[in-house]
Design an enzyme around this catalytic site. Structure first.
Site, mmCIF file in Angstrom:
data_model
loop_
_atom_site.group_PDB
_atom_site.id
_atom_site.type_symbol
_atom_site.label_atom_id
_atom_site.label_comp_id
_atom_site.label_asym_id
_atom_site.label_seq_id
_atom_site.Cartn_x
_atom_site.Cartn_y
_atom_site.Cartn_z
ATOM 1 C CE1 TYR A 1 -3.703 2.495 0.606
ATOM 2 C CE2 TYR A 1 -2.448 3.217 2.514
ATOM 3 C CZ TYR A 1 -3.486 3.403 1.621
ATOM 4 O OH TYR A 1 -4.315 4.489 1.742
ATOM 5 C CG ASP B 1 5.763 3.383 0.822
ATOM 6 O OD1 ASP B 1 6.072 3.879 1.923
ATOM 7 O OD2 ASP B 1 4.596 3.381 0.385
ATOM 8 C CE LYS C 1 2.429 4.190 8.915
ATOM 9 N NZ LYS C 1 1.112 4.664 9.371
#
Length: 417
Positions: free
Chosen positions: A145, A240, A268
Protein backbone atom coordinates in the site's frame (compact mmCIF):
# COMPACT_ATOMS: atom_id res chain seq x y z
CA UNK A 1 -16.19 -2.69 29.79
CA UNK A 2 -18.07 0.58 29.87
CA UNK A 3 -19.79 1.67 26.65
CA UNK A 4 -21.87 4.75 27.46
CA UNK A 5 -20.01 7.80 26.16
CA UNK A 6 -18.46 5.81 23.34
CA UNK A 7 -21.85 4.71 21.97
CA UNK A 8 -23.22 8.26 22.11
CA UNK A 9 -20.15 9.58 20.31
CA UNK A 10 -20.37 6.94 17.61
CA UNK A 11 -24.04 7.65 16.92
CA UNK A 12 -23.19 11.34 16.59
CA UNK A 13 -20.19 10.57 14.40
CA UNK A 14 -22.34 8.49 12.03
CA UNK A 15 -24.52 11.54 11.48
CA UNK A 16 -21.54 13.73 10.55
CA UNK A 17 -18.71 11.54 9.19
CA UNK A 18 -18.99 8.80 6.53
CA UNK A 19 -19.00 5.51 8.44
CA UNK A 20 -18.39 7.46 11.64
CA UNK A 21 -14.59 7.43 11.18
CA UNK A 22 -11.97 9.39 9.26
CA UNK A 23 -9.95 6.34 8.19
CA UNK A 24 -11.74 3.07 7.37
CA UNK A 25 -9.87 0.54 9.52
CA UNK A 26 -10.73 2.54 12.66
CA UNK A 27 -14.33 1.34 12.36
CA UNK A 28 -13.24 -2.11 13.67
CA UNK A 29 -15.94 -3.87 11.65
CA UNK A 30 -13.41 -6.35 10.26
CA UNK A 31 -12.87 -7.72 13.76
CA UNK A 32 -16.55 -8.06 14.58
CA UNK A 33 -17.22 -4.89 16.57
CA UNK A 34 -20.30 -2.79 15.90
CA UNK A 35 -18.55 0.40 16.96
CA UNK A 36 -15.02 1.61 17.74
CA UNK A 37 -13.77 3.01 21.00
CA UNK A 38 -12.91 6.72 21.13
CA UNK A 39 -9.57 7.69 22.65
CA UNK A 40 -9.44 10.31 25.39
CA UNK A 41 -5.69 10.29 26.08
CA UNK A 42 -2.50 8.30 25.82
CA UNK A 43 0.49 7.86 28.11
CA UNK A 44 3.55 5.79 27.24
CA UNK A 45 2.39 2.38 26.03
CA UNK A 46 -1.21 2.91 27.18
CA UNK A 47 -4.43 4.44 25.88
CA UNK A 48 -7.51 5.48 27.81
CA UNK A 49 -10.88 5.73 26.08
CA UNK A 50 -13.71 8.18 26.74
CA UNK A 51 -15.38 5.67 29.09
CA UNK A 52 -12.27 5.35 31.25
CA UNK A 53 -11.13 1.95 29.94
CA UNK A 54 -7.35 1.57 29.80
CA UNK A 55 -5.55 -0.43 27.10
CA UNK A 56 -2.01 -1.61 26.52
CA UNK A 57 -1.45 -0.26 23.01
CA UNK A 58 0.41 -2.21 20.29
CA UNK A 59 -0.89 0.03 17.48
CA UNK A 60 0.70 3.31 18.61
CA UNK A 61 -0.99 5.44 15.96
CA UNK A 62 -0.02 2.80 13.36
CA UNK A 63 3.69 3.10 14.05
CA UNK A 64 4.90 6.69 14.52
CA UNK A 65 5.22 6.71 18.31
CA UNK A 66 8.59 5.09 18.87
CA UNK A 67 8.81 6.66 22.34
CA UNK A 68 5.15 6.09 23.21
CA UNK A 69 2.19 8.40 23.73
CA UNK A 70 2.68 11.92 25.10
CA UNK A 71 6.45 11.50 25.10
CA UNK A 72 7.63 14.39 27.32
CA UNK A 73 10.49 15.50 25.05
CA UNK A 74 8.27 15.55 21.96
CA UNK A 75 5.46 17.37 23.78
CA UNK A 76 7.91 19.98 25.06
CA UNK A 77 9.32 20.53 21.57
CA UNK A 78 5.86 20.98 20.05
CA UNK A 79 4.73 23.31 22.87
CA UNK A 80 7.80 25.49 22.43
CA UNK A 81 7.26 25.64 18.66
CA UNK A 82 3.56 26.45 19.05
CA UNK A 83 4.39 29.46 21.20
CA UNK A 84 6.27 30.90 18.22
CA UNK A 85 3.40 30.25 15.77
CA UNK A 86 1.60 27.25 14.32
CA UNK A 87 1.96 27.83 10.58
CA UNK A 88 3.70 30.37 8.37
CA UNK A 89 3.62 29.16 4.77
CA UNK A 90 7.22 30.40 4.58
CA UNK A 91 10.59 28.69 5.16
CA UNK A 92 11.73 27.99 8.72
CA UNK A 93 14.96 26.82 10.29
CA UNK A 94 13.22 23.66 11.49
CA UNK A 95 12.63 22.51 7.89
CA UNK A 96 16.34 22.78 7.10
CA UNK A 97 17.32 21.02 10.31
CA UNK A 98 14.90 18.13 9.73
CA UNK A 99 16.04 17.75 6.11
CA UNK A 100 19.63 17.55 7.34
CA UNK A 101 18.69 14.92 9.93
CA UNK A 102 16.96 12.80 7.27
CA UNK A 103 19.85 13.09 4.82
CA UNK A 104 22.32 12.13 7.55
CA UNK A 105 20.31 9.05 8.52
CA UNK A 106 18.97 7.61 5.25
CA UNK A 107 21.81 6.29 3.05
CA UNK A 108 20.33 7.10 -0.38
CA UNK A 109 18.95 10.57 0.37
CA UNK A 110 20.95 13.60 -0.75
CA UNK A 111 18.01 16.03 -0.96
CA UNK A 112 14.53 15.81 0.51
CA UNK A 113 11.12 17.48 0.12
CA UNK A 114 8.83 17.68 3.17
CA UNK A 115 5.09 17.12 2.70
CA UNK A 116 2.13 16.34 4.96
CA UNK A 117 1.17 12.69 4.35
CA UNK A 118 2.53 9.40 3.06
CA UNK A 119 0.00 9.43 0.23
CA UNK A 120 1.26 12.84 -0.88
CA UNK A 121 4.90 11.73 -0.64
CA UNK A 122 4.39 8.55 -2.68
CA UNK A 123 2.29 10.29 -5.30
CA UNK A 124 4.87 13.06 -5.69
CA UNK A 125 7.83 10.67 -5.80
CA UNK A 126 6.26 8.77 -8.69
CA UNK A 127 5.42 11.98 -10.55
CA UNK A 128 9.07 12.89 -10.20
CA UNK A 129 10.19 9.45 -11.40
CA UNK A 130 7.98 9.70 -14.47
CA UNK A 131 9.38 13.09 -15.35
CA UNK A 132 13.01 12.11 -14.75
CA UNK A 133 12.77 8.98 -16.90
CA UNK A 134 10.28 10.44 -19.41
CA UNK A 135 8.28 7.23 -19.05
CA UNK A 136 4.76 6.48 -17.80
CA UNK A 137 4.55 2.96 -16.39
CA UNK A 138 4.87 2.07 -12.70
CA UNK A 139 5.37 -1.43 -11.31
CA UNK A 140 4.02 -2.14 -7.83
CA UNK A 141 3.26 -5.24 -5.78
CA UNK A 142 -0.04 -6.80 -4.76
CA UNK A 143 -0.67 -6.12 -1.09
CA UNK A 144 1.79 -3.23 -0.86
CA UNK A 145 0.00 0.00 0.00
CA UNK A 146 1.40 3.37 -1.04
CA UNK A 147 -1.48 5.65 -0.14
CA UNK A 148 -4.75 6.31 -1.89
CA UNK A 149 -3.58 8.14 -5.03
CA UNK A 150 -5.56 6.85 -8.01
CA UNK A 151 -2.80 5.08 -9.94
CA UNK A 152 -1.62 3.21 -6.84
CA UNK A 153 -5.02 1.66 -6.12
CA UNK A 154 -4.69 -0.90 -8.90
CA UNK A 155 -4.16 -3.40 -6.08
CA UNK A 156 -3.69 -2.66 -2.42
CA UNK A 157 -3.57 -4.18 1.04
CA UNK A 158 -4.29 -2.92 4.54
CA UNK A 159 -7.67 -1.19 4.82
CA UNK A 160 -8.81 -2.14 1.35
CA UNK A 161 -8.00 -5.80 1.83
CA UNK A 162 -9.59 -5.75 5.24
CA UNK A 163 -12.84 -4.31 3.95
CA UNK A 164 -12.95 -6.68 0.99
CA UNK A 165 -13.93 -3.94 -1.47
CA UNK A 166 -12.68 -3.43 -5.05
CA UNK A 167 -9.35 -1.66 -5.26
CA UNK A 168 -10.39 1.02 -7.72
CA UNK A 169 -13.98 2.27 -7.35
CA UNK A 170 -14.13 5.81 -8.66
CA UNK A 171 -10.77 5.47 -10.37
CA UNK A 172 -10.87 5.60 -14.20
CA UNK A 173 -9.30 2.63 -15.97
CA UNK A 174 -7.19 5.10 -17.96
CA UNK A 175 -5.42 6.08 -14.72
CA UNK A 176 -4.40 2.53 -13.76
CA UNK A 177 -3.61 1.16 -17.21
CA UNK A 178 0.04 2.16 -16.74
CA UNK A 179 0.26 0.43 -13.34
CA UNK A 180 1.73 -3.09 -13.46
CA UNK A 181 1.05 -5.34 -10.46
CA UNK A 182 3.29 -8.29 -9.54
CA UNK A 183 3.30 -10.68 -6.57
CA UNK A 184 5.58 -9.56 -3.76
CA UNK A 185 8.78 -11.63 -3.39
CA UNK A 186 8.39 -13.08 -6.93
CA UNK A 187 11.57 -12.19 -8.83
CA UNK A 188 10.57 -14.19 -11.91
CA UNK A 189 7.29 -12.27 -12.27
CA UNK A 190 9.09 -8.94 -11.97
CA UNK A 191 11.74 -9.98 -14.48
CA UNK A 192 9.04 -11.03 -16.96
CA UNK A 193 7.21 -7.72 -16.47
CA UNK A 194 10.39 -5.73 -16.97
CA UNK A 195 11.17 -7.71 -20.11
CA UNK A 196 7.72 -6.93 -21.48
CA UNK A 197 7.27 -3.34 -20.32
CA UNK A 198 10.79 -2.21 -19.47
CA UNK A 199 11.20 0.39 -22.20
CA UNK A 200 8.25 2.32 -20.80
CA UNK A 201 8.90 1.62 -17.12
CA UNK A 202 9.50 4.73 -15.01
CA UNK A 203 9.79 3.10 -11.60
CA UNK A 204 9.38 0.06 -9.42
CA UNK A 205 7.86 1.05 -6.08
CA UNK A 206 7.99 -1.40 -3.18
CA UNK A 207 7.68 -1.61 0.57
CA UNK A 208 11.12 -3.14 1.27
CA UNK A 209 9.44 -4.88 4.19
CA UNK A 210 5.76 -5.27 3.46
CA UNK A 211 3.68 -3.85 6.28
CA UNK A 212 0.20 -3.59 4.82
CA UNK A 213 -0.50 -7.28 4.23
CA UNK A 214 0.85 -7.92 7.67
CA UNK A 215 4.63 -7.88 8.15
CA UNK A 216 6.23 -9.85 5.31
CA UNK A 217 10.04 -9.64 4.97
CA UNK A 218 11.75 -9.72 1.57
CA UNK A 219 13.13 -13.13 0.66
CA UNK A 220 16.86 -13.39 0.10
CA UNK A 221 17.82 -11.73 -3.15
CA UNK A 222 14.47 -10.02 -3.82
CA UNK A 223 15.51 -6.42 -3.17
CA UNK A 224 18.86 -7.03 -4.87
CA UNK A 225 16.99 -8.30 -7.94
CA UNK A 226 14.78 -5.20 -8.02
CA UNK A 227 17.87 -3.00 -7.92
CA UNK A 228 19.48 -4.95 -10.79
CA UNK A 229 16.31 -4.92 -12.91
CA UNK A 230 15.93 -1.17 -12.48
CA UNK A 231 19.54 -0.63 -13.44
CA UNK A 232 19.15 -2.81 -16.52
CA UNK A 233 15.92 -1.15 -17.69
CA UNK A 234 16.63 2.45 -16.78
CA UNK A 235 13.73 2.58 -14.30
CA UNK A 236 14.06 4.15 -10.85
CA UNK A 237 13.78 2.05 -7.70
CA UNK A 238 11.49 3.67 -5.13
CA UNK A 239 11.41 2.38 -1.56
CA UNK A 240 8.25 3.18 0.37
CA UNK A 241 9.65 3.40 3.89
CA UNK A 242 6.66 5.13 5.45
CA UNK A 243 6.50 2.25 7.96
CA UNK A 244 10.09 0.95 7.99
CA UNK A 245 11.85 4.31 7.97
CA UNK A 246 13.57 4.90 11.34
CA UNK A 247 11.84 1.78 12.71
CA UNK A 248 13.81 -1.25 11.49
CA UNK A 249 17.04 0.81 11.61
CA UNK A 250 17.90 4.51 11.79
CA UNK A 251 18.44 4.45 8.04
CA UNK A 252 15.40 2.27 7.47
CA UNK A 253 15.18 -0.99 5.54
CA UNK A 254 17.75 0.24 3.02
CA UNK A 255 20.32 0.39 5.80
CA UNK A 256 19.24 -2.93 7.27
CA UNK A 257 19.40 -4.78 3.93
CA UNK A 258 22.14 -2.77 2.25
CA UNK A 259 20.17 -1.77 -0.86
CA UNK A 260 20.21 1.79 -2.17
CA UNK A 261 17.03 3.00 -3.93
CA UNK A 262 16.88 6.04 -6.18
CA UNK A 263 13.98 7.61 -4.26
CA UNK A 264 12.67 7.02 -0.74
CA UNK A 265 9.23 7.78 0.69
CA UNK A 266 9.09 8.47 4.44
CA UNK A 267 6.31 9.11 6.94
CA UNK A 268 5.09 8.19 10.44
CA UNK A 269 8.21 8.33 12.67
CA UNK A 270 9.77 11.12 10.59
CA UNK A 271 7.07 13.48 11.89
CA UNK A 272 7.27 12.35 15.50
CA UNK A 273 3.54 11.58 15.53
CA UNK A 274 2.40 14.77 13.80
CA UNK A 275 1.24 14.99 10.16
CA UNK A 276 4.51 15.09 8.24
CA UNK A 277 6.03 12.95 5.49
CA UNK A 278 8.88 13.30 3.04
CA UNK A 279 10.42 11.95 -0.12
CA UNK A 280 14.06 12.19 -1.10
CA UNK A 281 16.84 10.74 -3.15
CA UNK A 282 19.72 11.58 -5.46
CA UNK A 283 20.24 15.30 -5.97
CA UNK A 284 20.04 15.07 -9.77
CA UNK A 285 16.55 13.60 -9.47
CA UNK A 286 15.29 15.83 -6.66
CA UNK A 287 16.49 18.96 -8.47
CA UNK A 288 13.78 18.32 -11.08
CA UNK A 289 11.23 19.56 -8.52
CA UNK A 290 9.91 23.11 -8.73
CA UNK A 291 11.16 25.74 -8.22
CA UNK A 292 14.56 24.39 -9.35
CA UNK A 293 13.01 22.14 -12.01
CA UNK A 294 9.84 21.59 -14.03
CA UNK A 295 7.99 19.05 -11.81
CA UNK A 296 5.33 20.87 -9.82
CA UNK A 297 4.59 19.94 -6.22
CA UNK A 298 3.40 22.26 -3.46
CA UNK A 299 1.69 22.32 -0.08
CA UNK A 300 0.67 25.13 2.26
CA UNK A 301 1.38 23.07 5.39
CA UNK A 302 4.50 21.30 4.08
CA UNK A 303 7.25 21.53 6.69
CA UNK A 304 4.80 22.74 9.33
CA UNK A 305 6.80 24.10 12.32
CA UNK A 306 4.99 21.97 14.90
CA UNK A 307 5.60 18.79 12.88
CA UNK A 308 9.24 19.58 12.19
CA UNK A 309 9.79 20.23 15.89
CA UNK A 310 8.27 16.85 16.77
CA UNK A 311 10.26 15.09 14.07
CA UNK A 312 13.53 16.64 15.19
CA UNK A 313 12.88 15.74 18.81
CA UNK A 314 12.49 12.08 17.85
CA UNK A 315 15.08 11.73 15.10
CA UNK A 316 17.90 13.32 17.10
CA UNK A 317 17.44 10.71 19.82
CA UNK A 318 17.64 7.94 17.24
CA UNK A 319 21.31 8.67 16.64
CA UNK A 320 22.00 6.47 19.69
CA UNK A 321 22.49 2.83 18.52
CA UNK A 322 21.27 1.64 21.91
CA UNK A 323 17.74 2.61 20.86
CA UNK A 324 17.73 -0.02 18.13
CA UNK A 325 19.45 -2.61 20.30
CA UNK A 326 16.62 -2.26 22.81
CA UNK A 327 13.89 -2.30 20.16
CA UNK A 328 15.41 -5.46 18.67
CA UNK A 329 15.55 -7.11 22.08
CA UNK A 330 11.94 -6.30 22.87
CA UNK A 331 10.77 -7.33 19.42
CA UNK A 332 12.57 -10.65 19.71
CA UNK A 333 11.06 -11.28 23.16
CA UNK A 334 7.55 -10.66 21.83
CA UNK A 335 8.20 -12.78 18.74
CA UNK A 336 9.54 -15.70 20.78
CA UNK A 337 6.50 -15.75 23.05
CA UNK A 338 3.93 -15.44 20.26
CA UNK A 339 5.70 -17.96 17.99
CA UNK A 340 4.73 -20.69 20.42
CA UNK A 341 1.11 -19.88 19.61
CA UNK A 342 1.05 -19.05 15.89
CA UNK A 343 2.96 -18.06 12.77
CA UNK A 344 4.84 -14.80 13.41
CA UNK A 345 6.82 -12.69 10.96
CA UNK A 346 9.01 -9.93 12.37
CA UNK A 347 11.56 -7.40 11.19
CA UNK A 348 13.00 -5.25 13.95
CA UNK A 349 10.29 -3.48 15.96
CA UNK A 350 7.34 -4.57 13.81
CA UNK A 351 5.65 -7.96 13.62
CA UNK A 352 2.44 -9.79 12.74
CA UNK A 353 0.92 -12.98 14.11
CA UNK A 354 -0.75 -14.62 11.11
CA UNK A 355 -3.77 -16.88 11.58
CA UNK A 356 -2.66 -19.40 8.95
CA UNK A 357 -0.83 -22.71 8.81
CA UNK A 358 1.20 -21.82 5.72
CA UNK A 359 4.24 -19.64 5.23
CA UNK A 360 3.55 -16.03 4.30
CA UNK A 361 5.66 -14.66 1.44
CA UNK A 362 3.11 -12.53 -0.40
CA UNK A 363 -0.44 -11.19 -0.40
CA UNK A 364 -1.99 -14.43 -1.65
CA UNK A 365 -0.44 -16.26 1.31
CA UNK A 366 -1.67 -13.57 3.72
CA UNK A 367 -5.20 -13.95 2.38
CA UNK A 368 -5.30 -17.57 3.53
CA UNK A 369 -5.49 -16.28 7.11
CA UNK A 370 -8.54 -17.08 9.21
CA UNK A 371 -9.77 -13.51 9.67
CA UNK A 372 -12.71 -14.61 11.82
CA UNK A 373 -10.30 -16.25 14.24
CA UNK A 374 -8.19 -13.11 14.25
CA UNK A 375 -11.33 -11.10 15.01
CA UNK A 376 -11.97 -13.40 17.96
CA UNK A 377 -8.42 -12.87 19.21
CA UNK A 378 -8.81 -9.10 18.84
CA UNK A 379 -12.01 -9.07 20.90
CA UNK A 380 -10.47 -11.36 23.53
CA UNK A 381 -7.43 -9.12 23.89
CA UNK A 382 -9.48 -5.92 23.95
CA UNK A 383 -11.63 -7.42 26.70
CA UNK A 384 -8.42 -7.97 28.63
CA UNK A 385 -7.24 -4.40 28.15
CA UNK A 386 -4.86 -5.04 25.23
CA UNK A 387 -5.28 -3.20 21.92
CA UNK A 388 -3.81 -4.73 18.77
CA UNK A 389 -4.51 -3.73 15.17
CA UNK A 390 -8.19 -4.18 14.24
CA UNK A 391 -7.06 -5.99 11.08
CA UNK A 392 -5.16 -9.20 10.36
CA UNK A 393 -3.28 -7.33 7.65
CA UNK A 394 -1.43 -4.90 9.91
CA UNK A 395 1.51 -4.89 12.32
CA UNK A 396 2.14 -4.79 16.03
CA UNK A 397 4.54 -1.91 16.73
CA UNK A 398 7.08 -2.25 19.51
CA UNK A 399 8.20 0.96 21.22
CA UNK A 400 10.65 1.96 23.90
CA UNK A 401 7.64 2.63 26.12
CA UNK A 402 6.69 -1.06 26.20
CA UNK A 403 8.11 -2.92 29.19
CA UNK A 404 9.03 -6.58 29.52
CA UNK A 405 5.98 -6.94 31.76
CA UNK A 406 3.80 -5.51 28.96
CA UNK A 407 5.24 -8.08 26.56
CA UNK A 408 4.77 -10.95 28.98
CA UNK A 409 1.21 -9.85 29.75
CA UNK A 410 0.39 -9.85 26.03
CA UNK A 411 1.86 -13.31 25.49
CA UNK A 412 -0.10 -14.66 28.46
CA UNK A 413 -3.33 -13.14 27.15
CA UNK A 414 -2.83 -14.64 23.67
CA UNK A 415 -2.05 -18.01 25.27
CA UNK A 416 -5.36 -17.81 27.15
CA UNK A 417 -7.34 -17.30 23.92
Amino acid sequence: MALGVRSDLYRRALELIPGGVNSPVRAMRAVGLDEPFFVARGDGAYLEDVDGNRYLDWVLSWGPLLFGHADPDTVAAVREAALRGTSFGAPTEGEVALAAEIADAVPSVEKVRLVSSGTEAAMSALRLARSFTRRDRILKFAGCYHGHADALLASAGSGLATLGIPSTPGVPSTVTRDTIVCPYNDVDAVAAAVMRYGEGLAAIIVEPVAGNMGVVPPVDGFLEALRALCDASGALLVFDEVITGFRVARGGAQERFGISPDLTVLGKIVGGGLPLAAFGGRAEIMDQLAPSGPVYQAGTLSGNPLATAAGLSVLRRLRDPAVYDELERKGARLEAGLSELGRVRRVGAMLTMFMTDRGVRNFDDAQTCDTERYGGLFRHLLGNGIYVAPSQFEAMFVSLAHSDDDIDRTIAAVRAF
